[in-house]
Scaffold this active site. Structure first.
Site, PDB file in Angstrom:
ATOM      1  N   GLY A  15      26.531 -24.779 -10.405  1.00  0.00           N
ATOM      2  CA  GLY A  15      25.255 -24.288 -10.930  1.00  0.00           C
ATOM      3  C   GLY A  15      24.143 -25.324 -10.993  1.00  0.00           C
ATOM      4  N   LYS A  68      35.611  -3.139  -4.077  1.00  0.00           N
ATOM      5  CA  LYS A  68      34.409  -3.965  -3.995  1.00  0.00           C
ATOM      6  C   LYS A  68      33.196  -3.175  -4.489  1.00  0.00           C
ATOM      7  CE  LYS A  68      31.776  -6.819  -0.815  1.00  0.00           C
ATOM      8  NZ  LYS A  68      31.810  -7.657   0.366  1.00  0.00           N
ATOM      9  N   MET A  93      29.651 -17.169  -4.157  1.00  0.00           N
ATOM     10  CA  MET A  93      30.521 -17.338  -3.000  1.00  0.00           C
ATOM     11  C   MET A  93      31.087 -16.025  -2.444  1.00  0.00           C
ATOM     12  SD  MET A  93      30.150 -20.426  -2.394  1.00  0.00           S
ATOM     13  CE  MET A  93      31.392 -20.739  -1.150  1.00  0.00           C
ATOM     14  N   ARG A  94      30.366 -14.941  -2.653  1.00  0.00           N
ATOM     15  CA  ARG A  94      30.829 -13.669  -2.095  1.00  0.00           C
ATOM     16  C   ARG A  94      29.763 -13.056  -1.217  1.00  0.00           C
ATOM     17  NH1 ARG A  94      35.440 -11.545  -3.942  1.00  0.00           N
ATOM     18  NH2 ARG A  94      36.312 -12.856  -5.558  1.00  0.00           N
ATOM     19  N   HIS A 112      20.686 -21.754   1.477  1.00  0.00           N
ATOM     20  CA  HIS A 112      21.738 -22.187   2.401  1.00  0.00           C
ATOM     21  C   HIS A 112      21.457 -23.629   2.831  1.00  0.00           C
ATOM     22  CE1 HIS A 112      25.000 -21.709   5.207  1.00  0.00           C
ATOM     23  NE2 HIS A 112      24.256 -22.344   6.092  1.00  0.00           N
TER      24      HIS A 112
HETATM   25  C1  GRF Z   1      24.573 -25.121  -2.652  1.00  0.00           C
HETATM   26  O1  GRF Z   1      24.804 -26.159  -1.732  1.00  0.00           O
HETATM   27  C2  GRF Z   1      23.993 -23.916  -1.971  1.00  0.00           C
HETATM   28  O2  GRF Z   1      23.192 -24.222  -0.878  1.00  0.00           O
HETATM   29  C3  GRF Z   1      25.219 -23.176  -1.502  1.00  0.00           C
HETATM   30  O3  GRF Z   1      26.163 -23.360  -2.541  1.00  0.00           O
HETATM   31  C4  GRF Z   1      25.881 -24.583  -3.227  1.00  0.00           C
HETATM   32  C5  GRF Z   1      25.791 -24.254  -4.681  1.00  0.00           C
HETATM   33  O4  GRF Z   1      25.708 -25.385  -5.500  1.00  0.00           O
HETATM   34  N1  GRF Z   1      24.897 -21.776  -1.245  1.00  0.00           N
HETATM   35  P1  GRF Z   1      25.405 -25.224  -7.055  1.00  0.00           P
HETATM   36  O5  GRF Z   1      26.466 -24.313  -7.654  1.00  0.00           O
HETATM   37  O6  GRF Z   1      24.031 -24.673  -7.224  1.00  0.00           O
HETATM   38  O7  GRF Z   1      25.535 -26.618  -7.615  1.00  0.00           O
END
Ligand code: GRF
Length: 192
Positions: A15, A68, A93-94, A112
């Site tokens: 986060g 889902k 992450m989904r 990204h």
């Molecule tokens: C980041 O590198 C973002 O680009 C990718 O996931 C990571 C998340 O990091 N989608 P965080 O949880 O905000 O520290």
């Protein structure tokens, strides 16, 4: 008092991007409120960050739902409950289904860690490093039904120096992320 747009921030992990959004709001550089932090992982450190900032943290885990579609309905309900006008994916992450995404045209943002369309998917920083690209970077884009494919809102790059290791490059990319995401959200919400 002026009514500020509400964000729902979806997270799975550390986060740091959520933290940067919170900090930019506190500093008055991002005019919005985080209505809820929604995590699909009960152990995400992002939930601690939300708690510290007095933002409601909601855990919605895939394993709690049979399908889902039920899982996504729970997210949808929470987004509606807090009247969020923008969904911000910050290390979520989904992959959201086309059905979900199409409910929010140009209202879901993702970050990204690459110069899209280069290196979509996982391990983007490593991919840029291993490909010996001249630049790595960060892209903020609207989410469409593809993976890392939607219209780009902001993009910026960092040079990959010959002295960089994967660790130093990762640090540089993350530092850029923390500047770029609040800026992109401000731009989408307020046009600047
Ligand atoms: C980041 O590198 C973002 O680009 C990718 O996931 C990571 C998340 O990091 N989608 P965080 O949880 O905000 O520290």
């Amino acid at each position: 008092m002026e009514k500020l747009p509400v964000l729902a921030v979806l997270v799975s992990g550390n986060g740091t991007n959520l933290q940067s959004i919170i900090d930019h709001i506190h500093e008055g550089k991002l005019r919005a409120v985080v209505g809820a932090v929604i995590s699909d992982n009960e152990n995400a450190f992002a939930l601690e960050r939300a708690k510290k900032a007095n933002i409601p943290g909601v855990v919605i885990q895939r394993k709690e739902f049979q399908t889902k579609s039920h899982f996504e309905k729970a997210i949808h309900d929470e987004v509606r409950r807090v009247h969020a006008e923008m969904i911000v994916l910050a290390g979520f992450m989904r992959i959201l289904s086309a059905e979900f995404v199409e409910k929010y045209p140009n209202r879901i943002l993702n970050i990204h860690p690459s110069l899209l369309p280069n290196h979509p998917g996982l391990h983007a920083i490593e991919k840029a490093f291993e490909a010996k690209d001249e630049f790595a970077g960060v892209t903020i884009h609207f989410v469409d039904r593809g993976v890392d494919t939607g219209p780009i809102v902001l993009q910026d790059k960092v040079k990959i120096d010959s002295t960089d290791t994967i660790e130093t490059l990762t640090q540089k990319v993350h530092a850029l992320e923390h500047q770029l995401y609040p800026k992109a959200i401000q731009k989408v919400l307020w046009g600047k």
